[in-house]
Design a protein around this motif. Structure first.
Motif, PDB file in Angstrom:
ATOM      1  N   ALA A 122       0.814  -1.382  -0.067  1.00 43.90           N
ATOM      2  CA  ALA A 122       0.044   0.126  -0.132  1.00 43.90           C
ATOM      3  C   ALA A 122       0.845   1.215   0.118  1.00 43.90           C
ATOM      4  O   ALA A 122       0.652   2.172   0.782  1.00 43.90           O
ATOM      5  N   MET A 124       3.505   1.249   1.456  1.00 41.73           N
ATOM      6  CA  MET A 124       3.756   1.351   2.721  1.00 41.73           C
ATOM      7  C   MET A 124       5.091   1.671   3.107  1.00 41.73           C
ATOM      8  O   MET A 124       5.964   0.866   2.774  1.00 41.73           O
ATOM      9  N   TYR A 236       9.553   2.213   0.327  1.00 46.02           N
ATOM     10  CA  TYR A 236       8.289   1.195   0.536  1.00 46.02           C
ATOM     11  C   TYR A 236       8.709  -0.091   0.606  1.00 46.02           C
ATOM     12  O   TYR A 236       9.662  -0.764  -0.142  1.00 46.02           O
TER      13      TYR A 236
HETATM   14  N1  GLN Z   1       3.833   5.745   2.498  1.00 39.29           N
HETATM   15  C1  GLN Z   1       2.669   6.420   3.463  1.00 39.29           C
HETATM   16  C2  GLN Z   1       2.810   5.397   4.601  1.00 39.29           C
HETATM   17  O1  GLN Z   1       3.107   4.434   4.399  1.00 39.29           O
HETATM   18  C3  GLN Z   1       1.262   6.378   2.978  1.00 39.29           C
HETATM   19  C4  GLN Z   1       0.880   5.211   2.297  1.00 39.29           C
HETATM   20  C5  GLN Z   1      -0.778   5.420   1.917  1.00 39.29           C
HETATM   21  O2  GLN Z   1      -1.466   6.251   2.359  1.00 39.29           O
HETATM   22  N2  GLN Z   1      -0.984   4.183   1.160  1.00 39.29           N
HETATM   23  O3  GLN Z   1       2.347   5.545   5.774  1.00 39.29           O
END
Ligand code: GLN
Length: 276
Positions: A122, A124, A236
């Motif tokens: 995501a 993430m 990420y």
């Molecule tokens: N990269 C940010 C996080 O990991 C936002 C990720 C998102 O909103 N999908 O918190």
């Protein structure tokens, strides 16, 4: 006040995302492919990440929040984007069938650590707090938190955010970093796009969000710009349950293959044009 806001947003999350409310407890995944399931491979480990086991065929469940273009978003009835394609390529490497579960961003770590999903992709960011609950794969992208403002804003860099009303997406690293900005008042939204719309309507002064979705949102909403100076750099990776080292290893091997073969670059190029 903050608590109230969070619970309001959570209620909104439930309204908008059935998955986040636990109403589809894995009963929707029936497909012809379940024949590939090993009913019990006799493995001795406590691998309960998904009922079909995370090895040898079966279904690989990806948890995501499809509100984050170009990494994951809805296109017609489908969830597409860089993460969806990477997950699909990994599933192919593993000989598994990919299934995508859309949920609130805030629910992804729990879905993965509880075994409701096998992996979280995501956009993430690898983050020490998250690492208390899940493992992360090798990283597959670098990213940044950036600032979006109105074109005529007096805010020209991170220092100008002091004391401002800042919009973020709930539970993201943007949310975490913006909390540290002196005297800033945070407005938390369930979707990044909602924060951007609030900015456009003059309800907030700035949005802190990841760079690539920022570019997409600004291109879709007039009168806004992304400031040149990012707030942070980050990376990420894929979240995997702490007790599923076997899947972690397989995913890392698959990622390495995709990096070496150029497939990963190909996926990124499909969604992000190089001329920026
Ligand atoms: N990269 C940010 C996080 O990991 C936002 C990720 C998102 O909103 N999908 O918190």
């Amino acid at each position: 006040m903050k608590k109230k806001l969070i619970s309001l947003v959570l209620i909104a999350a439930c309204v908008f995302s059935m998955a986040a409310c636990g109403s589809d407890n894995g009963t929707t995944g029936e497909s012809g492919d379940t024949a590939g399931q090993t009913s019990d491979a006799g493995e001795s480990d406590a691998e309960d990440a998904s009922e079909d086991g995370s090895s040898e065929g079966g279904t690989l469940i990806m948890a995501t929040n499809a509100e984050f273009p170009p990494y994951e978003y809805h296109d017609g009835g489908e969830i597409v984007g860089i993460d969806a394609d990477i997950a699909q390529a990994i599933a192919e490497e593993l000989g598994m069938t990919l299934e995508i579960e859309d949920m609130a961003f805030d629910s992804i770590i729990t879905a993965v650590s509880s075994g409701k999903a096998d992996m979280g992709l995501a956009g993430m960011t690898v983050d020490p707090d998250r690492q208390k609950n899940v493992n992360f794969s090798d990283t597959y992208a670098t990213a940044a938190q950036v600032i979006i403002v109105k074109e005529d804003s007096a805010i020209v860099g991170p220092d100008d955010l002091v004391g401002k009303k800042i919009g973020v997406q709930l539970g993201t690293t943007g949310d975490i970093y913006a909390e540290d900005i002196e005297d800033a008042e945070l407005e938390r939204y369930n979707k990044g796009m909602e924060a951007v719309q609030a900015l456009q309507q003059g309800k907030i002064d700035a949005v802190v969000i990841d760079g690539e979705p920022a570019k997409v949102f600004v291109s879709e909403n007039e009168g806004l710009k992304v400031l040149d100076e990012p707030l942070t750099e980050e990376e990420y990776a894929i979240a995997i349950a702490k007790d599923n080292d076997e899947l972690l290893e397989k995913v890392n091997t698959a990622l390495a293959t995709l990096k070496d073969s150029g497939k990963l670059d190909e996926i990124v190029a499909k969604y992000i044009s190089a001329d920026e």
